[in-house]
Design a protein around this motif. Sequence first.
Motif, PDB file in Angstrom:
ATOM      1  N   VAL A 106      53.088  38.949  37.112  1.00  0.00           N
ATOM      2  CA  VAL A 106      51.725  39.482  37.010  1.00  0.00           C
ATOM      3  C   VAL A 106      51.775  40.982  36.723  1.00  0.00           C
ATOM      4  CG1 VAL A 106      49.591  39.947  38.283  1.00  0.00           C
ATOM      5  CG2 VAL A 106      50.643  37.691  38.400  1.00  0.00           C
ATOM      6  N   LEU A 107      52.641  41.703  37.425  1.00  0.00           N
ATOM      7  CA  LEU A 107      52.765  43.143  37.206  1.00  0.00           C
ATOM      8  C   LEU A 107      53.142  43.421  35.741  1.00  0.00           C
ATOM      9  CD1 LEU A 107      52.893  46.115  38.126  1.00  0.00           C
ATOM     10  CD2 LEU A 107      55.295  45.716  38.688  1.00  0.00           C
ATOM     11  N   ALA A 112      55.018  45.894  42.499  1.00  0.00           N
ATOM     12  CA  ALA A 112      54.492  44.529  42.653  1.00  0.00           C
ATOM     13  C   ALA A 112      54.165  44.269  44.119  1.00  0.00           C
ATOM     14  CB  ALA A 112      55.502  43.508  42.133  1.00  0.00           C
ATOM     15  N   TRP A 166      51.235  41.563  43.978  1.00  0.00           N
ATOM     16  CA  TRP A 166      51.404  40.732  42.800  1.00  0.00           C
ATOM     17  C   TRP A 166      52.843  40.245  42.682  1.00  0.00           C
ATOM     18  CZ3 TRP A 166      49.173  44.809  38.890  1.00  0.00           C
ATOM     19  CH2 TRP A 166      47.794  44.925  39.062  1.00  0.00           C
ATOM     20  N   SER A 167      53.037  39.204  41.874  1.00  0.00           N
ATOM     21  CA  SER A 167      54.387  38.799  41.487  1.00  0.00           C
ATOM     22  C   SER A 167      54.860  39.760  40.391  1.00  0.00           C
ATOM     23  CB  SER A 167      54.382  37.368  40.954  1.00  0.00           C
ATOM     24  OG  SER A 167      53.690  37.314  39.720  1.00  0.00           O
ATOM     25  N   ARG A 200      50.211  42.989  33.511  1.00  0.00           N
ATOM     26  CA  ARG A 200      49.226  44.068  33.661  1.00  0.00           C
ATOM     27  C   ARG A 200      49.702  45.359  33.001  1.00  0.00           C
ATOM     28  NH1 ARG A 200      46.955  40.118  35.529  1.00  0.00           N
ATOM     29  NH2 ARG A 200      45.482  40.076  37.238  1.00  0.00           N
TER      30      ARG A 200
END
Length: 161
Positions: free
Chosen positions: A154-155, A145, A150-151, A158
């Motif tokens: 978010v990771l 991350a 990214w937070s 994804r």
Amino acid sequence: MTASLTKDTISLIRKAIAESGHHYTTLPLDAISRNQDINPRKHRNPSDYARIKNSMASNGQDSPVDVRLLEGDIFELVAGNTRTDIGGELAWDSLECRIQILTDDEAIELAARENNERSDMSVLEKADHAKWQMEQNSGDKAEVAKLMGWSLKVLEARLLM
């Protein structure tokens, strides 16, 4: 090795790389091999491609492509697939290149970073790169991350793609 690059020329390139970590030179297009496993981009934005092609046709090549020198004196494209394709379409004989000695992992990382900086990769392309980063970082989500900017939320989203 292509006929246009002698052993002496390649030896000089290797020496320059050993001294500074990289070497800038012009390489014939036919001396640059491709490895699609390195290219993080799976799709092209047609309007971006047309804009870059128009710019290259009018102004020439603004920045070098990244190439790595492999055993057997093979020059492999790492970053700059669009510029290389356009150079071929414009019937150019050569491209300006930055040549380095890179491992597969270093080449993949450079390609992803360069492509993301030039024009945002798609969400799916970023997700694929995050999955590769997870493998490289022993599944350490916090580290990946951070690397991706990214937070954790978010990771994790994804990684589900």
